[in-house]
Design an enzyme around this catalytic site. Sequence first.
Site, PDB file in Angstrom:
ATOM      1  CG  ASP A 170       0.284  11.086   3.587  1.00 56.04           C
ATOM      2  OD1 ASP A 170      -0.371  12.119   3.364  1.00 56.04           O
ATOM      3  OD2 ASP A 170      -0.207   9.935   3.497  1.00 56.04           O
ATOM      4  CG  ASP A 224      -1.221  -3.570  -4.291  1.00 59.61           C
ATOM      5  OD1 ASP A 224      -1.569  -4.249  -3.301  1.00 59.61           O
ATOM      6  OD2 ASP A 224      -0.039  -3.462  -4.650  1.00 59.61           O
TER       7      ASP A 224
END
Length: 489
Positions: free
Chosen positions: A91, A237
């Site tokens: 990105d 996560d």
Amino acid sequence: MKVLIILCLLLYAAAMLFILLYSLAQAHLLYRFRRYLKQGSNATPPAPEVWPMVTVQLPVYNEKYVVERLIDTVAALDYPAAKIEFQLLDDSDDETTQIIQQSIQQYPHLPFRHIRRQDRSGFKAGALRYGLEQAKGEFIAIFDADFTPSPTFLKQTVPHFSHPETGMVQTRWAHLNKGYSILTRLQAFALDAHFYIEQVGRSSLNAYINFNGTAGIWRKATILDAGNWQDDTLTEDLDLSYRAQLKGWRFKYLPEVESPAELPPVMSALKSQQFRWTKGGAESAVKHLGSVLRSRAPLQTKCHATAHLLNSSVFVAVLLASLASIPLLWAKVNNLLPLVVFNAGAVTLLSFAVISLVYFQANAMGNVSQSKRTGGFLLYFPLFLSISMGLALHNAVAVWEGWSGRKSPFIRTPKFNLEARQHKWQENFYLNIRMPYTTYAEGLLGLLFLGVAVWGIVQQEYGMLVFHGMLALGYLLVFYHSYQSYRKI
């Protein structure tokens, strides 16, 4: 005035009770870790007859200092070439993209895929989700840009998926630059307690553990079954970990498998990381704590999950207790509260004793002599506690934002690759030079608690002297190192 003092007493008592209950959960994890040491480490199951397909995802955003090292490291993974693919989920909007293109050309025999998105929506979670749509692997290994897994990583982890209900395998972080400075040593001191005591303890209890965002491997079906990567928290996560385990998937933790990574060498980078972790933890608590308590999980699992999800709230408790302690000290000097109230506060020493044992045990792991381990603990533990207290304001703000639902972008932690000695940390292009208002507040709090400590000595009242002294030291150290790193002195 008496009503105000009673309110401060109740606030102080509630905060210290929360810390005490959290420390009791830590004590149980320490007990389980000690049992684990007696039982021995996990034996690696036999290798599968046919190695499964694995996709290695490498989420990257502006990592020009470390991305070449990352590519070189994963290219050395020992795994059948026909059964592995690499996704550079890039990105970046700087020269990192060009470095990636040049680096992967050195490995024409390996299936590297350089994947770019039109925008950075969803940040890391969005990148992982986008890559998963194209992933060929039955299993998904994930490494952040500063990690350097060993060549045997996949062959040490993939066999643990022999049980069909195993959804994720996490390895232990090690530290590439632990000895770089006092700050990196203190971070290693803290992280080792998590990766030894907490992760091993919860795993041995079959309680919920968490994927640590990197250096782990997922069954692709688990990610999809749990609802895929979501970006409504800053800890995608932890969020996915709880969704998966609430669905019945089992997680495996391998403390014997090391995955080295870089520790932030400056305070501004550490604060960026801490803010994301603490705010994301609070967001995940809001999202999942109710589901955990309503689930059919055993009571022991629910208790440890509650402590796990609320661990970032300890900073709020420390901040509230420290502020409430000032009027309480004044009340004691002026005999406005019964002495028995302050004597009862001695029970909070149990929290200190438990936390001391947890960090002593974590510090004892490693191939060093007993004298060095003890000396290191005596040196670093008081500093660690002081700086942890000094980070209470910064992290409490993060927790409050998480509780209240205030959204903020995913701010990456700058990477440095200082081991290569190619540049100084002050030259890092990614360092934030805007100093937040909380840094000034930390300096003022440091002076405040220093004044309170001195006033207590003048009044010959020493009951809270250590507490206030550590708060003063912690806030002033955090302020100094923050100012230094933001201004790049």
